[in-house]
Enzyme design. Structure first.
Site, PDB file in Angstrom:
ATOM      1  N   GLU A   1       3.428  -6.890   0.544  1.00  0.00           N
ATOM      2  CA  GLU A   1       2.477  -7.085  -0.556  1.00  0.00           C
ATOM      3  C   GLU A   1       2.289  -5.785  -1.338  1.00  0.00           C
ATOM      4  OE1 GLU A   1      -1.112  -8.612   1.176  1.00  0.00           O
ATOM      5  OE2 GLU A   1      -0.148 -10.451   1.918  1.00  0.00           O
TER       6      GLU A   1
ATOM      7  N   CYS B   1     -19.921   6.240 -24.044  1.00  0.00           N
ATOM      8  CA  CYS B   1     -21.148   6.976 -24.341  1.00  0.00           C
ATOM      9  C   CYS B   1     -21.853   7.418 -23.056  1.00  0.00           C
ATOM     10  CB  CYS B   1     -22.064   6.112 -25.208  1.00  0.00           C
ATOM     11  SG  CYS B   1     -23.393   7.048 -25.979  1.00  0.00           S
TER      12      CYS B   1
ATOM     13  N   GLY C   1       0.750  -1.233   0.000  1.00  0.00           N
ATOM     14  CA  GLY C   1       0.000   0.000   0.000  1.00  0.00           C
ATOM     15  C   GLY C   1       0.778   1.279   0.000  1.00  0.00           C
TER      16      GLY C   1
ATOM     17  N   GLY D   1       2.073  -3.284  -4.527  1.00  0.00           N
ATOM     18  CA  GLY D   1       1.561  -3.427  -5.880  1.00  0.00           C
ATOM     19  C   GLY D   1       1.728  -2.158  -6.689  1.00  0.00           C
TER      20      GLY D   1
END
Length: 452
Positions: free
Chosen positions: A292, A367, A254, A294
């Site tokens: 961990e 759209c 994190g 990322g």
């Protein structure tokens, strides 16, 4: 936030990025046929992995086992996982699909960690059979592991995720240590800490503790405080067990990413230095460590490159309609204040665009009116055939495609410096073709409903 895009800084990364954009256009990686693609800087990824390893090696006691398990959700691409594995990292997986990707990348079970709040019996059985580390997310999951380990012994290291309940950061959706977070056992709930300690005393095979307090928008001090709570809980368990039952602490990841400039801030060493000051016992060699990370490993080393299809004016403001919108930059479109991106302008040949900056909206192809990746952004005037690059998008933007309007997933290409100042390329993922999209959307079952 609505950060203006400054001229590219005179860094080697920025210079290589500009060369890569020009080469991608020249070689047709982005073209009228394939108007959007992802580009990944392989050299930068390798550097980030090395910086992560070095930051922890500086503070950990010699011989301390440390596994840096890359959070697969940040870049669920087999070549990326294999590259990181070659750089000494493992994988943190949170689904059967992510586990399959890690295995396809050749990441060994001993370097794989399974996290998820909703593991099925089948997922757990597979992990236990392979010897993959598992972090249980609840007391209910511990009960399930009781039954599974009783019927089939396993070599899997087993742990429990706890929630320190320290509060959130600036992005609610990224804050996983709030009082009511869905993740882990809430330590400050009534009797929860006592139940956690007893759960370990009742299960000699439970040897790990895991916590992850959040990611983007989290202050480093709050992250470090969460690790302190985890460490103190491990010390309490080991004291009451009268042995070193908890031998590994999984401190999550994190690390926030700076999306305002090319600067890498905070750096891994900033975080490990703070951890060492806050929780010195973490590094004395008594505990193995798992991380961990990322987003922080890849974000700075990727960009989305898209053609400008049309330009127009609305309400006196210029609008550039491009092929990069909510289908790629989903978080940016739906939560622009939390997830702003820098936009760099390039001409039809992929050269940095020059000219006096003019406030422009950079729109995507989806759209709906809110499909904007930048609003009133000062940029050199864009024209049809020009290109825009969404910077700092190496994490999540290529692996969390939003299939709005059935827009196909773009190709992803890795680049590295080549001889004579050139750029070398490798395909990471081929662009999805319309026929593949039709097949994915039930094309083989076209008459299924008409036959009911």
């Amino acid at each position: 936030m609505n950060p203006a895009t400054p001229p590219p800084p005179p860094s080697s990364d920025a210079a290589l990025r500009d060369r890569a954009v020009a080469a991608a256009v020249a070689q047709g990686l982005v073209s009228a046929a394939d108007p959007v693609a992802g580009l990944l800087d392989v050299t930068g990824i390798r550097r980030s992995a090395a910086e992560l390893r070095a930051a922890f090696a500086e503070f950990t006691a010699p011989g301390t086992p440390v596994l840096h398990a890359f959070a697969v959700k940040a870049a669920s691409l087999v070549p990326v996982l294999r590259l990181l594995a070659r750089e000494g990292l493992g994988c943190e997986v949170a689904s059967p699909g992510e586990l399959a990707l890690a295995r396809a990348a050749g990441v060994p079970p001993a370097r794989t960690v399974l996290d998820s709040p909703a593991k099925t019996p089948a997922e757990l059985r597979e992990a236990l059979a392979l010897g993959i580390a598992v972090n249980a997310d609840s007391f209910g999951e511990l009960d399930r592991l009781d039954a599974l380990t009783a019927s089939a012994p396993t070599s899997s290291p087993l742990g429990l995720r706890v929630n320190p309940q320290l509060g959130g950061g600036s992005i609610d959706a990224m804050s996983t240590a709030t009082d009511t977070s869905k993740f882990g056992v809430a330590l400050r709930d009534e009797d929860a800490r006592e139940r956690v300690v007893q759960a370990f005393l009742d299960r000699p095979w439970l040897t790990r503790l895991h916590a992850h307090v959040g990611s983007q928008g989290m202050p480093l001090e709050l992250m470090a405080d969460g690790v302190r709570v985890l460490y103190e809980l491990a010390e309490e368990i080991n004291e009451k067990a009268a042995r070193a039952q908890v031998g590994t602490l999984d401190i999550g990841g994190g690390l926030p990413v700076n999306f305002a400039s090319d600067a890498v801030s905070p750096a891994y060493r900033d975080y490990t230095r703070l951890l060492h000051r806050t929780v010195p016992g973490l590094f004395d060699g008594r505990y193995g460590l798992v991380t961990e990370f990322g987003r922080s490993l890849l974000a700075k080393h990727g960009l989305v490159l898209a053609r400008v299809e049309y330009t127009k004016s609305a309400g006196g403001r210029r609008v550039a309609v491009t092929h990069a919108g909510a289908q790629i930059a989903t978080r940016t479109v739906f939560a622009p204040e939390a997830w702003p991106v820098r936009v760099a302008a390039y001409d039809a040949q992929g050269r940095p665009k020059t000219g006096d900056a003019v406030a422009q909206d950079v729109a995507g192809p989806c759209c709906f009116a809110g499909d904007l990746v930048a609003r009133a952004r000062p940029l050199p005037p864009l024209e049809p055939g020009d290109h825009v690059a969404l910077l700092d998008t190496g994490a999540y933007y290529f692996s969390t495609h939003f299939a709005y309007n059935s827009l196909p997933r773009p190709g992803v290409h890795g680049y590295a410096p080549g001889p004579d100042g050139g750029v070398r390329w490798a395909t990471v993922r081929a662009a999805q073709r319309v026929a593949e999209l039709v097949a994915e959307s039930g094309g083989a079952y076209g008459d299924a409903l008409t036959q009911l």
